[in-house]
Design an enzyme around this catalytic site. Sequence first.
Site, PDB file in Angstrom:
ATOM      1  N   TYR A 294      40.686  36.300  32.080  1.00  0.00           N
ATOM      2  CA  TYR A 294      40.355  37.403  32.981  1.00  0.00           C
ATOM      3  C   TYR A 294      39.955  36.887  34.349  1.00  0.00           C
ATOM      4  CZ  TYR A 294      35.267  36.586  32.660  1.00  0.00           C
ATOM      5  OH  TYR A 294      34.006  36.044  32.763  1.00  0.00           O
TER       6      TYR A 294
ATOM      7  N   ARG B 295      43.567  30.724  40.076  1.00  0.00           N
ATOM      8  CA  ARG B 295      42.805  30.366  38.859  1.00  0.00           C
ATOM      9  C   ARG B 295      43.358  31.096  37.641  1.00  0.00           C
ATOM     10  NH1 ARG B 295      36.531  31.196  38.939  1.00  0.00           N
ATOM     11  NH2 ARG B 295      37.184  33.355  38.813  1.00  0.00           N
TER      12      ARG B 295
ATOM     13  N   HIS C 212      48.207  31.451  14.122  1.00  0.00           N
ATOM     14  CA  HIS C 212      49.293  30.922  14.960  1.00  0.00           C
ATOM     15  C   HIS C 212      49.614  31.902  16.075  1.00  0.00           C
ATOM     16  CE1 HIS C 212      49.703  28.836  11.111  1.00  0.00           C
ATOM     17  NE2 HIS C 212      50.054  27.816  11.882  1.00  0.00           N
TER      18      HIS C 212
ATOM     19  N   LYS D  65      39.000  30.560  32.165  1.00  0.00           N
ATOM     20  CA  LYS D  65      38.197  31.791  32.226  1.00  0.00           C
ATOM     21  C   LYS D  65      38.620  32.748  31.109  1.00  0.00           C
ATOM     22  CE  LYS D  65      36.282  34.905  35.743  1.00  0.00           C
ATOM     23  NZ  LYS D  65      34.873  34.684  35.423  1.00  0.00           N
TER      24      LYS D  65
ATOM     25  N   LEU E  35      32.975  26.566  34.910  1.00  0.00           N
ATOM     26  CA  LEU E  35      34.067  27.322  35.511  1.00  0.00           C
ATOM     27  C   LEU E  35      34.183  26.903  36.977  1.00  0.00           C
ATOM     28  CD1 LEU E  35      36.130  29.639  34.934  1.00  0.00           C
ATOM     29  CD2 LEU E  35      34.553  31.085  36.215  1.00  0.00           C
TER      30      LEU E  35
HETATM   31  N1  PDD Z   1      31.812  35.400  36.313  1.00  0.00           N
HETATM   32  N2  PDD Z   1      30.650  30.459  35.883  1.00  0.00           N
HETATM   33  C1  PDD Z   1      30.846  31.405  34.943  1.00  0.00           C
HETATM   34  C2  PDD Z   1      30.522  31.068  33.526  1.00  0.00           C
HETATM   35  C3  PDD Z   1      31.319  32.683  35.299  1.00  0.00           C
HETATM   36  O1  PDD Z   1      31.507  33.612  34.353  1.00  0.00           O
HETATM   37  C4  PDD Z   1      31.577  32.967  36.675  1.00  0.00           C
HETATM   38  C5  PDD Z   1      32.098  34.297  37.122  1.00  0.00           C
HETATM   39  C6  PDD Z   1      31.349  31.943  37.624  1.00  0.00           C
HETATM   40  C7  PDD Z   1      31.606  32.140  39.099  1.00  0.00           C
HETATM   41  O2  PDD Z   1      32.977  32.174  39.386  1.00  0.00           O
HETATM   42  P1  PDD Z   1      33.544  33.022  40.608  1.00  0.00           P
HETATM   43  O3  PDD Z   1      32.819  32.566  41.809  1.00  0.00           O
HETATM   44  O4  PDD Z   1      34.964  32.682  40.648  1.00  0.00           O
HETATM   45  O5  PDD Z   1      33.271  34.473  40.302  1.00  0.00           O
HETATM   46  C8  PDD Z   1      30.899  30.705  37.191  1.00  0.00           C
HETATM   47  C9  PDD Z   1      32.374  36.709  36.640  1.00  0.00           C
HETATM   48  C10 PDD Z   1      31.895  37.241  37.952  1.00  0.00           C
HETATM   49  C11 PDD Z   1      32.132  37.657  35.470  1.00  0.00           C
HETATM   50  O6  PDD Z   1      32.325  37.217  34.353  1.00  0.00           O
HETATM   51  O7  PDD Z   1      31.804  38.824  35.687  1.00  0.00           O
END
Ligand code: PDD
Length: 286
Positions: A33, A52, A104, A150, A206
């Site tokens: 996502y 990403r 699988h 993600k 992430l």
């Molecule tokens: N979460 N680390 C984790 C574990 C995250 O779930 C997120 C983002 C980030 C920050 O990534 P970015 O700057 O690309 O949003 C770091 C989103 C906002 C969510 O799950 O709602």
Amino acid sequence: MSRTVYLNGQYLPEEEASVSIFDRGFVMGDAVYEVTSVLGGKILEFDGHVARLNRSLAELEIVCDISREEWLEIHREMIKRNDLDEGMIYLQVSRGNAGDRDFHYPPAGTPPTVVLYTQSKPGLADDPKVQKGISVISVPDLRWHRRDIKTVQLLYASMVKMAAEKAGKQDAWFVEDGFVTEGSSNNVYIVKDGKIITRQLSNDILHGITRASLLKYAAEAQMEIVERPFTIAEAQAADEAFFTSASAFVMPVVEVDGVALGSGKPGPVSLRLREIYLDESLKAAI
Ligand code: PDD
């Protein structure tokens, strides 16, 4: 008012959008996502999020051949159809309907399930929490070791957010082998003697889209950045701390495990970085 959502090429009222009980996203958490912010009807960090997403899909060998231009058109259509001014667009791609439960992967050619919906958040960029800063607890990082992908496997993140809430705090920081990895849904930073310290990229965290831009803007503003892990004790002795994410931008952190940082108020570096980030990312919004 019912939202218009996107499901596999169609724009539908949310009540009419449904996905199979055999969908891999539902049965196996086999989906990735993105969450992208919209301010003034414009999309922030669009290209970063698409890049990403494509990386997450490639790492899991999920085939989804929607091009950047098509993604952009879908995002813009979602904004238009939902009259979205400030808020987020949630996008999810799962490995699709496998027709039954099976560890699988389904046969090649099984179409992925593509879902987008909007979340309207008027005042997103003026969150009152920024003025006070937030308090966090630390928790052991019990997630899997491909945090660079993600995926929708967010149960542990959900559990630790609930633990923080029970403790009367707003978020949780994960700790592994004595060092902070990241926040439950954000990347984390401390500021000491003017230096911005944040963990380096690896599969342990992430690769935040907000993080990448923030570090670029901070470097352009001649701020010193050190990419290395830090401990909770080091955070507690820091002058400031903050986190970044697509939905919160730059959020000051003023307390870690009951210890107030610095003045106990949002620090000048965090607030300045928030201002720079919002200015620059709005300028680049499409
Ligand atoms: N979460 N680390 C984790 C574990 C995250 O779930 C997120 C983002 C980030 C920050 O990534 P970015 O700057 O690309 O949003 C770091 C989103 C906002 C969510 O799950 O709602």
